[in-house]
Design an enzyme around this catalytic site. Structure first.
Site, PDB file in Angstrom:
ATOM      1  N   CYS A  45      95.113 -30.629 -68.687  1.00  0.00           N
ATOM      2  CA  CYS A  45      95.117 -31.811 -69.568  1.00  0.00           C
ATOM      3  C   CYS A  45      96.527 -32.383 -69.682  1.00  0.00           C
ATOM      4  CB  CYS A  45      94.634 -31.441 -70.964  1.00  0.00           C
ATOM      5  SG  CYS A  45      92.965 -30.806 -71.022  1.00  0.00           S
TER       6      CYS A  45
HETATM    7  C1  BEZ Z   1      93.310 -27.186 -68.902  1.00  0.00           C
HETATM    8  O1  BEZ Z   1      93.459 -28.332 -69.305  1.00  0.00           O
HETATM    9  O2  BEZ Z   1      94.151 -26.635 -68.218  1.00  0.00           O
HETATM   10  C2  BEZ Z   1      92.065 -26.428 -69.240  1.00  0.00           C
HETATM   11  C3  BEZ Z   1      91.406 -26.668 -70.419  1.00  0.00           C
HETATM   12  C4  BEZ Z   1      90.264 -25.935 -70.725  1.00  0.00           C
HETATM   13  C5  BEZ Z   1      89.796 -24.989 -69.839  1.00  0.00           C
HETATM   14  C6  BEZ Z   1      90.458 -24.773 -68.623  1.00  0.00           C
HETATM   15  C7  BEZ Z   1      91.598 -25.494 -68.323  1.00  0.00           C
END
Ligand code: BEZ
Length: 211
Positions: A45
């Protein structure tokens, strides 16, 4: 209830990192992209928000407002933005909705319990000036989205809203377009003065009308 193409984008009021908004008022008469993030302070994200922020001028050029949503509270968003700015070499330039009650997540069916019953999946909604849903995309949490693809779809949506064309596989702005089958052969020269090429009666190409 799932959101489908052509549905009216559900309206809501929400707290964002740039103040409280009424979503439809915030959209105004232009295009919008609403996309969800599973959680704050997560690696994928962080890169997505940094990337979208660096590409904001491209969205502005197309008259598209960008807004993100995550179910974490506003204070977390503000802290996370500092990390995004620091690690992604940008300055966040669009709002993130704080959705701790999951009002927005539920309205847009962003929680898919068989994937994760608490966090949202990576949903994308492109909304037209008529406030109708023009595109939906659902990515798993483990895969960051391709924002160039979103720009490509916007270029196609904006083009096909104005001209009687569709865009072929892997089309990019500036390439030949498909004349929609509803256009009669007799009307092609008048509608497409740049010319046309017929491969099959149902497969006719023309140079991009607005380039
Ligand atoms: C991420 O944004 O890295 C992420 C968020 C939730 C689960 C897995 C990865």
């Amino acid at each position: 209830m799932a959101i489908r193409l052509g549905d009216l984008a559900p309206n809501f009021t929400a707290q964002t990192t740039e103040g409280e908004i009424d979503f439809h008022q915030w959209l105004g008469n232009g295009w919008g992209i609403l996309f969800s993030h599973p959680r704050d302070y997560t690696p994928v994200c962080t890169t997505e928000l940094g990337t979208a922020s660096k590409m904001k001028a491209e969205f502005d050029q197309r008259g598209v407002k960008v807004i993100a949503v995550s179910i974490d509270p506003i204070d977390d968003h503000h802290g996370w933005i500092c990390d995004i700015n620091e690690t992604q070499g940008t300055k966040m330039n669009f709002p993130i909705i704080a959705d701790p009650t999951r009002n927005v997540a539920n309205l847009y069916d962003m929680i898919h319990p068989n994937a994760d019953d608490t966090a949202t999946v990576r949903s994308v909604f492109i909304i037209g000036p008529d406030k109708k849903i023009k595109l939906t995309l659902t990515y798993p949490a483990s895969t960051g989205r391709n924002f160039l693809e979103l720009l490509r779809v916007i270029d196609s949506l904006q083009l096909t809203a104005k001209f009687k064309v569709a865009t072929p596989a892997n089309w990019e702005d500036g390439q030949d377009c498909i004349i929609v089958t509803a256009v009669k052969d007799a009307d092609v020269p008048g509608l497409f003065p740049k010319g046309s090429r017929t491969v099959k009666p149902y497969l006719r190409f023309t140079p991009q009308p607005n380039r």
